[in-house]
Design an enzyme around this catalytic site. Structure first.
Site, PDB file in Angstrom:
ATOM      1  N   ASP A 162     -15.591  -3.745 -46.794  1.00  0.00           N
ATOM      2  CA  ASP A 162     -16.725  -2.938 -47.223  1.00  0.00           C
ATOM      3  C   ASP A 162     -16.251  -1.817 -48.148  1.00  0.00           C
ATOM      4  O   ASP A 162     -15.256  -1.133 -47.873  1.00  0.00           O
ATOM      5  CB  ASP A 162     -17.410  -2.349 -45.982  1.00  0.00           C
ATOM      6  CG  ASP A 162     -18.571  -1.451 -46.315  1.00  0.00           C
ATOM      7  OD1 ASP A 162     -19.568  -1.953 -46.850  1.00  0.00           O
ATOM      8  OD2 ASP A 162     -18.477  -0.237 -46.042  1.00  0.00           O
ATOM      9  N   GLU A 199     -15.581  -6.004 -51.374  1.00  0.00           N
ATOM     10  CA  GLU A 199     -16.822  -5.512 -51.965  1.00  0.00           C
ATOM     11  C   GLU A 199     -16.361  -4.505 -53.017  1.00  0.00           C
ATOM     12  O   GLU A 199     -15.957  -3.385 -52.665  1.00  0.00           O
ATOM     13  CB  GLU A 199     -17.714  -4.841 -50.917  1.00  0.00           C
ATOM     14  CG  GLU A 199     -19.033  -4.378 -51.512  1.00  0.00           C
ATOM     15  CD  GLU A 199     -19.875  -3.569 -50.537  1.00  0.00           C
ATOM     16  OE1 GLU A 199     -21.113  -3.666 -50.616  1.00  0.00           O
ATOM     17  OE2 GLU A 199     -19.318  -2.840 -49.702  1.00  0.00           O
TER      18      GLU A 199
END
Length: 707
Positions: free
Chosen positions: A351, A387
């Protein structure tokens, strides 16, 4: 059984500084925790009634405080208290009144209960002396966990990247409403591994399940005040502990997580974890003292150089972990290795990965974090997905990660959405994304699998909502719809939200098929969002992070069966035909000297696309020829061939006639037409130079079988 506080003496030896955490070896437990600022560290042991016994860790080696406790067994509840300076102006926040969660805890028991004692300051005087109220009654307990588990010969499927199809799923959301999963298992690790769920995944044809965060996380204070929960889980408290609420039996989260992995592997499914190493649940300088802040605030977090009371925030969540500190890097690497070696996971999706690459302020592609992973013998063999953005300046880094990494390709998502909703001047960008985004990845010697292609993900509209809503409808989140992305590149097909209009519903179904077909036939690695194949809706909510409710759960009682069947067919075609999952980018060169290149782009009239055609703002239709002879050698030098394919894309609002180029030969057999959920088996083959009709906003796929 936990130790009783009535014990006259807790036996403790010096122990070892590594491994960190509380590790039970079958005879006793070694405890080790890092703090560079501590003058004294207490291990706090809790019995079954919650009574606390404190014992000083007797040794410190290289700022690691440690001791060995022969009487401490599996199941013992514990925490830490750190004695040291409390001086916010210097970034020092030690406060022994605060019970601290072990960053290396293998299991965590109990939910966080919000109250002023959790905070290191008084609400009435936040800049005054420290809050000395004991936080122990409100803080979850760490649990000594046994590492022993019968894996029964568990073997990872290790699916090659070019054969990978990812299914992004939420542990609870997938099964909370599943009628075939026993009620006691719904929303749990074992529920996800239930035969009914595994059967669905296997029939769908996906090869990997990418789980949204399963590290122990907490509910945000602001959410609990609104009666909501942190559903997504991007609020980590423990980087080694499986989230307790996903266990069907109290205290069995570690064993049940391992059992889930074993069963998914047995079915041929890899497991990828969505991990949040960029920030923690402690928030900004006004957040609670739960773990890292009380252990060594300046070591664990990026502090503002001119005012160490405040945090650098590249995540939008109040803090950023200090990737420049060796013990923070060690924490993350130890955590990653633990999940691979002890928990048998197959990869990670990071993330806000750009935040991990910030050595100073800029994003550094060769930062220490990536250097360490590159040489790690355990991690370099698993799937690594970034990401590739954060909220800081310069944080959008699609295409800039190291060669062994794959990336969520946000440019793919945006381009495919724009093309099918009929935006002008998208053909050139569409061609790049459809063919694997070589402009982003080829210069660093990466292959098409560097691009994780997706049209929808947890963050944003579901597929059904993407074609049903122009605007977000996040009222249920309690933020007056100020939250969530406002520019979604969505199109409601003429009516906002639910409707009974047959024409609108037909167009929406066609658009879903367009998006799914493009996704599954694009080069790169496709990712499906859980429930999209079933027609799942969140009723226009594009930020369901706090919706632990039927709004966000998969509704197995309302399945769009034609869409499910169509999606299964698409995945099966992709897996059958290597042309849709090439190992190398297209080169545009002639194949075998026959005058045909490995790929050809054509106008609807059958002529090759020109530079002018690519830039024409009004153009929304094109054909692409994929040469089955142009796959190149296989991994052992063998010749790899496939059928030939011709795809006719029409994002225009009117029917178009496409002439098949004579050069690509024939006959061509109709394979798919997104204007219908069913393939017309009676459709006649079309000769080279012949014509086909492509409905408005539709895609047709034709195949020339190899003799």
């Amino acid at each position: 059984m936990s130790l009783s506080p009535t014990e006259e003496r807790i036996l403790v030896w010096s122990g070892r500084p590594y491994p960190l955490g509380a590790v039970f070896d079958g005879s006793g437990t070694n405890v080790a925790v890092f703090s560079e600022v501590a003058r004294r560290v207490e291990l706090c042991l809790f019995d079954d009634a919650g009574h606390e016994t404190r014992v000083d860790l007797p040794e410190v080696t290289g700022f690691v405080w440690h001791g060995y406790f022969p009487m401490v067994r599996r199941g013992q509840r514990y925490g830490f208290r750190v004695h040291g300076d409390y001086d916010p102006s210097k970034g020092q926040l030690c406060n022994p009144a605060k019970l601290l969660v072990d960053p290396y805890a293998r299991a965590i028991d109990g939910e966080l209960r919000w109250g002023e004692p959790l905070f290191g300051y008084r609400f009435a005087d936040p800049d005054g002396p420290p809050n000395t109220d004991d936080s122990a009654p409100l803080v979850p307990r760490c649990v000594v966990s046994s590492p022993f588990f019968d894996w029964r010969g568990d073997v990872s499927p290790r699916t090659p990247w070019h054969k990978t199809v990812i299914y992004e799923a939420h542990v609870k959301g997938m099964t909370a409403l599943h009628p075939l999963v026993p009620p006691a298992l719904r929303g749990t690790y074992l529920g996800l591994a239930h035969p009914a769920v595994i059967h669905h995944l296997v029939r769908l044809g996906v090869s990997a399940v990418e789980l949204m965060p399963v590290h122990q996380f907490t509910d945000d204070h602001a959410l609990t005040e609104r009666g909501l929960r942190n559903y997504w889980g991007y609020n980590t408290l423990g980087y080694f502990a499986p989230h307790e609420a996903y266990a069907s039996r109290p205290g069995e989260q570690v064993a049940e997580f391992k059992e889930m992995i074993r069963l998914l592997h047995e079915a041929g499914l890899e497991v990828i974890l969505d991990v949040v190493y960029n920030h923690t649940a402690e928030g900004n300088h006004r957040g609670p003292t739960l773990s890292f802040r009380g252990l060594d605030n300046a070591a664990y977090y990026r502090l503002m150089p001119d005012d160490p009371r405040h945090y650098m925030d590249y995540t939008g969540c109040g803090n950023s972990l200090n990737m420049r500190h060796p013990h923070v890097l060690q924490l993350i690497m130890d955590s990653l290795r633990y999940w691979v070696e002890e928990m048998h996971v197959d990869g990670f999706r990071f993330d806000l990965a750009s935040a991990l690459a910030r050595e100073l302020h800029a994003v550094d592609r060769l930062s220490a974090f990536f250097d360490i992973i590159q040489q790690d013998p355990t991690l370099r063999s698993v799937k690594l997905i970034a990401e590739p953005w954060d909220v800081g300046e310069g944080g959008y880094q699609v295409g800039n990660f190291p060669p062994q990494w794959s990336e969520w390709n946000g440019r793919y998502r945006d381009t495919i959405r724009d093309f099918w909703r009929g935006q002008d001047a998208t053909l050139g960008e569409f061609a790049l994304r459809f063919t694997g985004s070589s402009d982003l990845y080829d210069s660093t010697s990466r292959r098409p699998n560097a691009s994780i292609n997706f049209v929808t993900a947890h963050d944003g509209f579901t597929l059904r909502d993407l074609v049903s809503y122009d605007q977000k409808h996040n009222e249920a989140n309690g933020e007056e719809s100020r939250d969530g992305e406002s520019y979604n590149r969505s199109w409601n097909c003429g009516v906002e939200g639910e409707t009974n209009d047959a024409q609108v519903l037909d167009l929406r179904a066609r658009q879903r098929r367009n998006l799914l077909t493009t996704l599954l036939f694009s080069q790169g690695v496709p990712m499906l969002l859980h429930g999209d194949e079933l027609g799942r809706t969140q009723h226009g909510n594009n930020n369901a992070y706090c919706q632990d409710s039927p709004l966000a759960w998969v509704d197995w009682g309302s399945v769009d069966q034609p869409l499910l069947d169509y999606t299964r067919h698409l995945v099966a075609l992709r897996q059958k035909h290597p042309l849709f999952r090439r190992r190398r980018f297209f080169e545009g060169h002639s194949v075998r000297g026959d005058g045909l290149s490995d790929i050809g782009w054509f106008r609807p009239d059958g002529h090759l696309m020109s530079e002018t055609d690519w830039t024409a703002s009004f153009a929304k239709s094109l054909g692409v020829f994929l040469n089955g002879d142009g796959l190149g050698p296989g991994p052992r030098g063998e010749r790899t061939v496939d059928d030939h394919f011709y795809l006719a894309f029409n994002a225009y609002h009117e029917l178009m006639s496409f002439r098949l180029p004579e050069a690509i030969g024939g006959p061509w057999e109709p394979l798919l037409d997104t204007a219908s959920s069913e393939t017309d088996a009676t459709a006649r083959p079309v000769a080279g130079g012949g014509r086909i009709r492509v409905a408005a906003r539709a895609l047709r796929v034709l195949v020339r079988r190899r003799a």
